[in-house]
Design an enzyme around this catalytic site. Structure first.
Site, PDB file in Angstrom:
ATOM      1  N   GLY A  20       0.825  -1.206   0.000  1.00 27.66           N
ATOM      2  CA  GLY A  20       0.000   0.000   0.000  1.00 27.66           C
ATOM      3  C   GLY A  20       0.858   1.253   0.000  1.00 27.66           C
ATOM      4  O   GLY A  20       1.778   1.383   0.817  1.00 27.66           O
ATOM      5  N   LEU A  53      -3.980  14.585  -2.785  1.00 26.11           N
ATOM      6  CA  LEU A  53      -2.867  15.515  -2.633  1.00 26.11           C
ATOM      7  C   LEU A  53      -2.851  16.249  -1.291  1.00 26.11           C
ATOM      8  O   LEU A  53      -1.810  16.752  -0.885  1.00 26.11           O
ATOM      9  CB  LEU A  53      -2.873  16.540  -3.778  1.00 26.11           C
ATOM     10  CG  LEU A  53      -2.822  15.941  -5.194  1.00 26.11           C
ATOM     11  CD1 LEU A  53      -2.796  17.055  -6.235  1.00 26.11           C
ATOM     12  CD2 LEU A  53      -1.617  15.031  -5.370  1.00 26.11           C
ATOM     13  N   ARG A  55      -3.131  15.025   1.678  1.00 21.19           N
ATOM     14  CA  ARG A  55      -2.528  14.290   2.792  1.00 21.19           C
ATOM     15  C   ARG A  55      -1.464  13.289   2.360  1.00 21.19           C
ATOM     16  O   ARG A  55      -0.655  12.878   3.180  1.00 21.19           O
ATOM     17  CB  ARG A  55      -3.613  13.572   3.601  1.00 21.19           C
ATOM     18  CG  ARG A  55      -4.385  12.533   2.833  1.00 21.19           C
ATOM     19  CD  ARG A  55      -5.544  11.952   3.627  1.00 21.19           C
ATOM     20  NE  ARG A  55      -6.295  10.965   2.862  1.00 21.19           N
ATOM     21  CZ  ARG A  55      -7.214  11.253   1.971  1.00 21.19           C
ATOM     22  NH1 ARG A  55      -7.507  12.518   1.719  1.00 21.19           N
ATOM     23  NH2 ARG A  55      -7.850  10.307   1.306  1.00 21.19           N
ATOM     24  N   LYS A  68       0.642   5.131  -7.920  1.00 21.51           N
ATOM     25  CA  LYS A  68       1.059   5.557  -6.590  1.00 21.51           C
ATOM     26  C   LYS A  68       2.400   4.933  -6.206  1.00 21.51           C
ATOM     27  O   LYS A  68       3.276   5.600  -5.652  1.00 21.51           O
ATOM     28  CB  LYS A  68      -0.008   5.187  -5.558  1.00 21.51           C
ATOM     29  CG  LYS A  68      -1.227   6.079  -5.560  1.00 21.51           C
ATOM     30  CD  LYS A  68      -2.152   5.759  -4.392  1.00 21.51           C
ATOM     31  CE  LYS A  68      -3.334   6.722  -4.354  1.00 21.51           C
ATOM     32  NZ  LYS A  68      -4.224   6.453  -3.202  1.00 21.51           N
ATOM     33  N   ASP A 113      -6.277  -0.176   3.258  1.00 22.85           N
ATOM     34  CA  ASP A 113      -7.575   0.314   3.727  1.00 22.85           C
ATOM     35  C   ASP A 113      -8.675  -0.648   3.289  1.00 22.85           C
ATOM     36  O   ASP A 113      -9.816  -0.259   3.104  1.00 22.85           O
ATOM     37  CB  ASP A 113      -7.856   1.718   3.187  1.00 22.85           C
ATOM     38  CG  ASP A 113      -7.841   1.778   1.666  1.00 22.85           C
ATOM     39  OD1 ASP A 113      -7.700   0.708   1.040  1.00 22.85           O
ATOM     40  OD2 ASP A 113      -7.975   2.870   1.102  1.00 22.85           O
ATOM     41  N   ALA A 116     -10.554  -7.141   2.828  1.00 20.37           N
ATOM     42  CA  ALA A 116     -10.266  -8.374   2.097  1.00 20.37           C
ATOM     43  C   ALA A 116      -8.776  -8.508   1.793  1.00 20.37           C
ATOM     44  O   ALA A 116      -8.204  -9.596   1.894  1.00 20.37           O
ATOM     45  CB  ALA A 116     -11.069  -8.409   0.802  1.00 20.37           C
ATOM     46  N   CYS A 170     -10.169   8.680  -4.122  1.00 18.49           N
ATOM     47  CA  CYS A 170     -10.062   8.134  -5.474  1.00 18.49           C
ATOM     48  C   CYS A 170     -11.055   6.994  -5.688  1.00 18.49           C
ATOM     49  O   CYS A 170     -11.586   6.819  -6.787  1.00 18.49           O
ATOM     50  CB  CYS A 170      -8.638   7.653  -5.740  1.00 18.49           C
ATOM     51  SG  CYS A 170      -7.976   6.573  -4.456  1.00 18.49           S
TER      52      CYS A 170
END
Length: 586
Positions: A20, A53, A55, A68, A113, A116, A170
């Site tokens: 992540g 953007l 955070r 990302k 986040d 699953a 997003c």
């Protein structure tokens, strides 16, 4: 783990896998690089949205639409050019990231986040016997947990339902996959049209996205209403809150624009824009109209469009006379607006639609992600990682970030780690669960999707009935047992005290499911229950196969029956699993 990891060299010898690169992931990568870790791997399937953007500080406006994982890597390398980071713009659920892949790492650090995906990484670390540092945030709260096979409880030993909800912007704006995502989007649209506008609650795709280059996107981005719009509020005021123009813009033009972002739909089902011309008109004012219907059933799309138009007219009149409106679940026009909006969007993205009653119960406690919470939790992840590398297991704790300081003025409260729970169906030596359901109504497809995948976290299950015949009713190979999906479990002789051997080769995970047949689960109309799951059960006697199962197998052995039961051994090499939208790592 070798005792090589002293204060001087543990960070240079360790090989860390970061899962992540979003809110927590950005902070975590920064911390790892500045702490001196030089061998990192990072995975994230998501692309950068404008809403990130505020955070996710490793990203800038120029990065919007890009990976990302790649952009975060490029930015943190500016802090230390010598760091070696391998990036994966992929889903962690992909078969290539198997147990052998996980075994190469010293520690895995989760920055997810997604429930699953957390469950899947937990099982992969158990299969590979690699320590995992699990983390999560929700509003001002957060926690960090060290997971070690056989030593400390795993992520699934004692799952707790969060009392706060936060959703990445997003996902809300571009790739919703659950009803709640559409409900949040509907509340954001309410504020954009009638409430006090919040830039972080923008509902439209970013028209400056560099990846939107296809013809459909160009048409959507250059339409007259788009080029003359300085803000959503000014635009709707200029069109005098025309409901059909709002419908066309939000559910047609913006969806066409999203379709131009090709990378979003490589592993997801693409949305279908709303076509108002194809909808049948509903007689307004009819005694059988929408408003006369009960709130306990989902509305049709035609009904949703009708309710949307009526609620926009009502809310716009109130806004013009009273100024900014505040969304209230007890205000009928506001509740109607969000229900209709959420269900239209859900239909576009092939998501289950919800009744007004359900939407009202789900639209309550929604709290945005907070940058400082992510920063604190990311720091705790690294501190726990250092303890693991030094093998200071006795000092590892579960760190809980409170919303308010304790009586001792502490925000972060350490809690001792517990031993693995014997009844855990993920990390027990011989995992077993008991599932109570109605075998005469539960279909094979429903059992696979809702029990095995959604509730028990499997990805590609194979299910064999322990009837002495080795018969398989669910296969992970595409199309092999598809004909079974609409048949009930009882059709194959599954009944009270039947035992099912469930095997997920991707997760290297085996589970025995003991079936208890019950006809009493779904009698309550107010709170229907399709099935219940309890932890590892005492051994259940295996009865002889039922007469129907024996007859079916007799026909199979004679070559005259259906091929829906396939008695054979599975081959690990043959399995191919497509990415599941619900399991995308964000």
């Amino acid at each position: 783990m070798a005792a090589l990891y002293t204060d001087r060299n543990f960070n240079k010898k360790a090989k860390i896998f970061v899962v992540g690169a979003g809110g927590i992931g950005c902070e975590l990568l920064k911390n790892l690089v500045l702490t001196g870790f030089t061998n990192l791997h990072v995975i994230d399937l998501d692309t950068i949205d404008v809403s990130n953007l505020n955070r996710q500080f490793l990203f800038q406006r120029a990065h919007v639409g890009q990976s990302k994982a790649v952009c975060a890597t490029n930015t943190v390398k500016l802090f230390n050019p010598a760091v070696n980071i391998t990036t994966y713009h992929e889903s962690v659920i992909s078969p290539k990231f198997n147990a052998e892949f996980f075994k190469q790492f010293t520690v895995v650090m989760n920055a997810l986040d997604n429930l699953a995906a957390r469950t899947h990484v937990n099982r992969m670390c158990l299969a590979a016997n690699v320590p995992l540092v699990e983390s999560g945030t929700g509003g001002y709260k957060g926690q960090v947990q060290v997971i070690k096979k056989g030593k400390y409880e795993c992520y699934e030993c004692n799952q707790k339902k969060s009392d706060v909800k936060s959703y990445p912007g997003c996902t809300i704006r571009n790739t919703p996959s659950e009803p709640i995502h559409c409900i949040v989007w509907g509340k954001h649209l309410f504020n954009q049209l009638f409430g006090e506008p919040d830039p972080d609650q923008d509902v439209s795709p970013d028209t400056a996205d560099p990846e939107a280059v296809a013809e459909a996107g160009a048409v959507a981005a250059s339409s007259e209403t788009e080029t003359t719009r300085k803000s959503t509020r000014q635009w709707v005021e200029n069109i005098d809150y025309n409901p059909d123009k709002i419908l066309h813009k939000m559910f047609h033009d913006d969806i066409l624009y999203l379709l131009t972002m090709d990378k979003l739909w490589k592993t997801r089902k693409p949305p279908v824009p709303l076509d108002l011309s194809q909808l049948q008109k509903i007689g307004e004012g009819s005694e059988n109209g929408v408003y006369a219907l009960k709130d306990q059933r989902p509305w049709s799309i035609q009904e949703c469009v009708h309710v949307f138009r009526e609620s926009v007219r009502s809310l716009s009149r109130e806004y013009k006379s009273s100024g900014y409106l505040t969304w209230d679940k007890d205000d009928k026009p506001a509740m109607d607006f969000v229900t209709a909006t959420a269900n239209i969007r859900a239909s576009i993205f092939s998501i289950e639609q919800k009744s007004k009653f359900d939407v009202k119960s789900m639209a309550g406690n929604i709290i945005p992600a907070i940058a400082t919470t992510n920063a604190i939790i990311a720091g705790q992840i690294v501190l726990e990682g250092m303890k693991i590398l030094r093998e200071d297991w006795s000092k590892c704790t579960m760190s809980i970030l409170q919303r308010r300081p304790t009586n001792r003025r502490k925000l972060i409260v350490p809690s001792p780690l517990e031993k693995p729970r014997e009844s855990c169906y993920a990390c027990a030596e011989r995992p077993e669960v008991t599932v109570t359901l109605n075998t005469d109504t539960m279909t094979v497809g429903g059992f696979e999707e809702r029990v095995l995948k959604k509730h028990l976290g499997m990805v590609a299950p194979d299910v064999e009935i322990e009837d002495g015949k080795g018969t398989i009713i669910i296969s992970s190979e595409e199309g092999e047992t598809e004909q079974n999906n609409d048949k009930t479990l009882g059709h194959f002789g599954v009944s009270n005290h039947s035992r099912l051997k469930c095997d997920d080769f991707l997760q290297e995970y085996e589970l025995v499911v003991n079936i208890l047949h019950s006809t009493l689960l779904s009698e309550s109309r107010e709170n229907p229950v399709e099935f219940t799951v309890s932890g590892s059960a005492a051994p259940v006697p295996v009865p002889p196969p039922s007469a129907s199962a024996l007859q079916t197998n007799k026909r199979l052995s004679e070559g005259t029956g259906s091929s829906s039961l396939t008695p054979r051994k599975r081959n690990r090499e043959e399995i191919e699993v497509e990415d599941n939208d619900d399991l995308i790592v964000l």
